[in-house]
Structures are given as C-alpha cells and as structure tokens.
Design a protein around this motif. Sequence first.
Motif, short mmCIF file in Angstrom:
data_model
loop_
_atom_site.label_atom_id
_atom_site.label_comp_id
_atom_site.label_asym_id
_atom_site.label_seq_id
_atom_site.Cartn_x
_atom_site.Cartn_y
_atom_site.Cartn_z
N LEU A 109 0.25 88.75 19.65
CA LEU A 109 0.39 87.56 20.12
C LEU A 109 -1.48 86.95 20.25
CD1 LEU A 109 2.85 85.70 21.80
CD2 LEU A 109 2.60 85.05 19.53
N ILE A 110 -1.71 87.81 20.95
CA ILE A 110 -3.18 87.96 20.84
C ILE A 110 -3.86 88.31 20.04
CG2 ILE A 110 -5.18 89.17 22.59
CD1 ILE A 110 -2.93 89.68 24.87
N THR A 112 -4.05 85.34 17.66
CA THR A 112 -4.81 84.79 18.02
C THR A 112 -5.84 84.06 16.51
OG1 THR A 112 -4.61 84.82 19.86
CG2 THR A 112 -5.74 83.11 19.03
N ASN A 113 -6.14 83.22 16.03
CA ASN A 113 -6.83 82.65 15.23
C ASN A 113 -6.41 83.41 14.20
OD1 ASN A 113 -8.20 81.02 16.89
ND2 ASN A 113 -9.23 82.65 18.32
N SER A 158 3.03 80.64 25.09
CA SER A 158 3.14 79.09 23.58
C SER A 158 1.63 78.46 24.38
CB SER A 158 3.40 77.85 24.53
OG SER A 158 3.53 77.52 25.22
N ASP A 159 0.43 79.33 25.74
CA ASP A 159 -0.57 78.33 25.05
C ASP A 159 -1.66 79.75 24.80
OD1 ASP A 159 -3.16 77.79 26.83
OD2 ASP A 159 -2.44 77.01 28.02
N GLN A 160 -2.34 79.86 23.90
CA GLN A 160 -3.14 80.50 23.45
C GLN A 160 -4.46 80.92 24.70
OE1 GLN A 160 -5.20 79.84 19.97
NE2 GLN A 160 -3.01 79.90 18.56
N ASN A 161 -4.76 79.89 25.60
CA ASN A 161 -5.81 80.61 26.71
C ASN A 161 -5.33 80.99 27.68
OD1 ASN A 161 -7.54 78.41 25.20
ND2 ASN A 161 -6.54 76.79 26.51
N THR A 206 6.31 88.92 12.81
CA THR A 206 5.48 87.58 12.94
C THR A 206 6.17 86.84 12.54
OG1 THR A 206 4.48 87.54 11.01
CG2 THR A 206 3.28 88.17 12.47
N PHE A 255 -9.64 87.76 20.44
CA PHE A 255 -8.91 88.54 22.19
C PHE A 255 -8.73 89.17 22.35
CE2 PHE A 255 -9.37 83.59 21.42
CZ PHE A 255 -10.20 83.46 22.10
N LEU A 273 -3.27 83.50 27.14
CA LEU A 273 -2.80 85.14 26.96
C LEU A 273 -3.30 85.96 27.34
CD1 LEU A 273 -2.47 84.04 23.03
CD2 LEU A 273 -0.60 83.94 24.65
N SER A 302 -8.09 90.04 16.35
CA SER A 302 -9.13 88.74 16.57
C SER A 302 -10.40 89.20 18.20
CB SER A 302 -8.11 87.39 17.42
OG SER A 302 -8.06 87.68 18.80
#
Length: 388
Positions: free
Chosen positions: A256-257, A260-261, A213-216, A386, A276, A218, A274
């Motif tokens: 998920l990575i 992201t964005n 749940s935290d993109q930072n 997704t 990431f 991943l 992305s």
Amino acid sequence: MVSRLRTFAVSLACLALSVGPAFSDSTPAAANDPMVAYRAYDQAVAEGKLSDAAVHAKEAWKRAEATWGPTNPNTAGLAFNAAWSLALIGKAPEGMDAAKRAVELADIGAKAYKASEAQFLLANAEFEAATTKQLPKKAQAIDLAAKAVEGSWGDMLVADALLRASIHFSVSGKSSLGAKLAERSSAEVQRLNPVDVDRIALVNLARAVSKLSDQNKLLVAYEDILKARVTYGPMRRPDDPTWGALSAWQMVVNGLIQATNSSNGGTASRIKWSRFEPRDMTQEELAKVMTPKPECADFTKFKRKRVGRDIEPMQVGYFTVNLGGVHVLTDLAPNGRVTNPRVIGSVPDSSYAEASLKGISTWQFDLPANVPATCLKDYNITVVFTMY
C-alpha cells in the motif's frame, strides 16, 4: 483459562449431584448418566487436556438432554459448558447448538451462568461459522455481545473475538469501528494477561489494519505491523499460520505504501515506488522474527525460470483495503522445480491462496550448483495483489 474452567466445573458438579438422578457408576443406567461424562470432563480439565475435556463436555450435555430434560438447571449448565469448552479449543462452530440451548435455557441455568455469557458464546460461534455474505451482520453481533461481558469474562475468548471482528470491520470500510474494537481487545488482554505476547502482537496487527484506509497513516501502520512481528517472534511450529498471517499483512502494508500515488494496477511487479518508502527491518528485528540459516545467507533469492503459469490478478469486491498478500513456503527439487508448496498466510481473504498456488506449483527456479540442501527446504515466496 484452566482456572476459570475448574471453578465452574466444581460449582456445576455440586449442583448436578444435588439435583440430578442418583445413579451409581456400577448400574446399567450409568452408561447414560451425564455425571459420568461430566466427571471425565472434570478430570481432563484437571490434567490440562482441554481437547478431551471439550469432547466430554459435549457428551455430558447430550446425556443431560436425554436423561434430565430441558427443565433441569443442570442441562442448561452443561449446554453452556459444552459451548464454552469447544470455543476454548478453537471449535466454537461445533458448539453452536449447545450455545443456542444455553441461550434458550438461560433463566433455568441462572445459577450456573448469565444470559449475556451464553449470548456471547452464540455470537462467537456464529461469527466463526459465518460465510462472507453473513460476516457483516455477525461481526455487529460480536460487537454488541462482547460489550455485555467485557471486564468480567475470565479467559481470552472475548479478546480474540474482538480482534477478529476488528480486522473484519477495518477491511470492509469501517476502520474507525475496527480501531475501537482493537483497543477494547487490548484492554481485555491487559486485564487478563499483560504479558501474553501472542495476543499483544495481534492487537498491534489490528491497530495496523485499522489505519490502512488513511494514506497519511500508512507509515504508522507499518510500524505497528513491524512491532507485531517482533513481538510475536519466530515461527512457533512448522508452517505457523499466525506467523504467516503477520508476514502477509506486512506485505500488504508495504504494498500500500509503495502503491500510494501510483496509477498502476495488477500484480506486484507493476507497483511503483512512491515517496512514502517504508524502512527495512533492522538486523536486530530480523533476528527476532526469522529463524536463521547461516549457510543460506547467500541463497535467499533464486531467479525464476520462464516456465509455468503466472499468478492471475484477483478482483474482490467487498474489501476496501486494495491489496492482498500471500506468503508461501515451498520446497525445491534439485532441478529447481517447486515441490510441496503451502500457504501459511493469506490476507485479507483466503481466496488469494488458491490463485497463488495455481501459479507457484508450476514454477521452476535457476539454482546455483553449490546451494546447500537445507536451503531448498521452506523457501519463501511472497505475493502481493492489487485490486482494481
């Protein structure tokens, strides 16, 4: 695991023999004597036949209810034993009635088990049998019941229950609690068997899921899932569901990575890369995870023909993890048609399996003329959903 069962069995047998009715195995009454079933259970445990032991334990409890009644402490002990034995072989819901009885008779059976132990067995059975709607409440019950027996329980039931509850909490919006339960499970594994690679792998999986749940976090989550896969290693048996689940979760984290964005939704084909970007597995890691087929090195991917149904996107409301992953193994006919497709991993919910099989079962691939027959068996198809 067997040691704990054996210790309990000996102490309970002595108690039952001193308090229960003194029937001889040769008398007609012996057919209903709880001790006949109990001795069969004890023998099965000694031989390591835990599935047989669970059957005999359940029968011993049923006979005790009919022969000795609920006021006899042996009836309580045998109820606990039945619930426990069924949980150990992965059939906790089948022992739910026995667990309820053990809770009800906890005061009477105090010499054989603690009330907190019976309450944990009941919470575990109810959690495993829970519907999607019931899961949040039952996961909370596991959290509380496990706390009362952690550090004293003698097998991996508590560790396993905490892992399942951890992943539930993490995918339903309570990732902080999910992370705490993962660490509590890790403590149980380290206490009981610090070289249990299967459960160490699952602890790393639970840690990974708690970070989604935290993109930072991943990329750290992806390292956790890679560690889980390498620790677990290759498939242990055909269509190994644990291996499949780990693979499916790797797809979820990877997706998920990538997403992201990105504003795109739908199926994996519309996910943009992305900044990431996860790393690829090293050759050393792949060698530890995959069973090599050297003859198939040039035949790992086949182009799908434009036939059959596409996989329909899913929309599932209760998960906060916004991707789903499915790993399918299938055999291919010489003309490229899919035969015998089966899902070996579907996360975070099994509903994605049905959607995937509906499409994949109608597919056909364009095969090279010289593809070895061994490369047409257990062909990997991975799907990422997704949710929007």
